[in-house]
Enzyme design. Sequence first.
Site, PDB file in Angstrom:
ATOM      1  N   ASP A  37      -1.045   5.482  -7.007  1.00 12.15           N
ATOM      2  CA  ASP A  37      -1.510   4.653  -5.898  1.00 12.15           C
ATOM      3  C   ASP A  37      -1.491   3.187  -6.308  1.00 12.15           C
ATOM      4  O   ASP A  37      -2.032   2.825  -7.350  1.00 12.15           O
ATOM      5  CB  ASP A  37      -2.919   5.088  -5.503  1.00 12.15           C
TER       6      ASP A  37
ATOM      7  N   ASP B 223       0.833  -1.198   0.000  1.00  6.07           N
ATOM      8  CA  ASP B 223       0.000   0.000   0.000  1.00  6.07           C
ATOM      9  C   ASP B 223       0.869   1.250   0.000  1.00  6.07           C
ATOM     10  O   ASP B 223       1.521   1.560   1.001  1.00  6.07           O
ATOM     11  CB  ASP B 223      -0.915  -0.005   1.219  1.00  6.07           C
TER      12      ASP B 223
END
Length: 482
Positions: A364, A161
């Site tokens: 992301d 992440d």
Amino acid sequence: MTISAMPLLLLLLVSLSVGSCVGDHHQLLNFMTVKTSSLKHIAEGAVCSGHKVTMPSGDGVRWVPMNRPHGPCSSAAATTVVDGMLLWDQLRTSSIRRKLSGGRAGDGLPVIHSREAKTSNIDSSMTAKSTLGGSGGTSSTTMERTSEHLYSKVSQTVVVDTSSDIPWVQCLPCPAPQCHLQKDQLYDPANSSTYAPIPCGSPACTELGSSHSSGCSAGSDQCKYILDYGDGRATAGTYVTDTLTLSPTIAVKGFRFGCSHAVRGTFSDQTAGVLALGGGAGSLLAQTAETFGNAFSYCVPHPSSDGFLSLGGPVGNSSQFTSTPLIKNQHAPTFYIVRLEAITVAGRRLDVPPATFAGGAVMDSGAVVTQLPPSAYAALRAAFRSAMTAYGPLADPVRNLDTCYDLTRFPEVNVPKVSLVFAGGATLELEPASIMLDGCLAFTASPGGHGSIGFIGNVQQQTYEVLYDVGSGSVGFRSGAC
């Protein structure tokens, strides 16, 4: 190009003059002919093909395999529905957008009911293997007897992440339903000779800040953490240290992470936790910056192949990268922001002023599809639909993807080439599976108007090595890396 599947197009071509055929051939160079089955998120009967390129080997290896969580290469493989994955994508990106705009993570969360509650946490972030604990050796199965206790390392599958800063895994004691089911063995602090709780009042505990600290456990001096992602997921437990092993040459001693005893929501089915690589304090990047030069890279693979995560410099030749400046938000340093300047479709640059992209776009690892300012998306959609008229009429939308086609009638599809051009000239030339997702254009409009914050999704990042060189303030791209 194979045109036998489209007799109307064939009839048109043979009736053209020689001069016209030359021009049309040039136009067809701006399309890609692919099998329709290759545009599905996960093809029926797909098997893992491993790495599609030769990965570096030897004593200096700094990479570990990385997979899509719902593909055949993942050790936590599970089936998923694109509709549910897109719903989760909306929740995740809405949460990040609120943080960037100064709102709290949980402010204004959509209310999820009945059927949607079951799909709201279908995490589409990449997964990688890591190892915690132990008392020597590098194998995740090594066990040694020390001081009459059995100490062991535990191999974990974790979510990668880039938009969070606190790494964590589920730890014993971890009663259900507070903890979710995971495929790997649970991390047990009692079985690690290198485990240590972080004391309250220590710099590491203070570094958590008010948003991630929950004080101290009753009757002890152990630092407690709480992490609310703002998309319906949260974790809480004890903040601790242990040795993290990512590869035979990457062992991070004194690695700080959350030892989670309670979780809300699902973090990629059956994974053990999250390997946070954000730009803020506490992330794996921050903890290894001095050792590995404040940089990392990854390659998002197709679901049926392996990608990789690497700490430090790129896995590929640095001269093969094109780069764009990294924009840091002082109020939300976690997030990596870049700036789009243009989009091309079928060889033509869209008539979209660069100022449209002034809000920047978040790179992301977990966002699924790319989100563009509304006017930029409208221009892309119009150009794409114009290039796909042979496959009309439009099919029903899938969640927030509104340009979808029923391609079951066609064994092959001519997909218009699409490129994303960033500040500094770095360009992502997208392959067909990065343009269409299960028959839909894999882009959507971001909420807000002119200059709104966008996202570069992992569907568009596929097969590129993306280098987050925070030390030099840039993000680099290398094509064909996995």
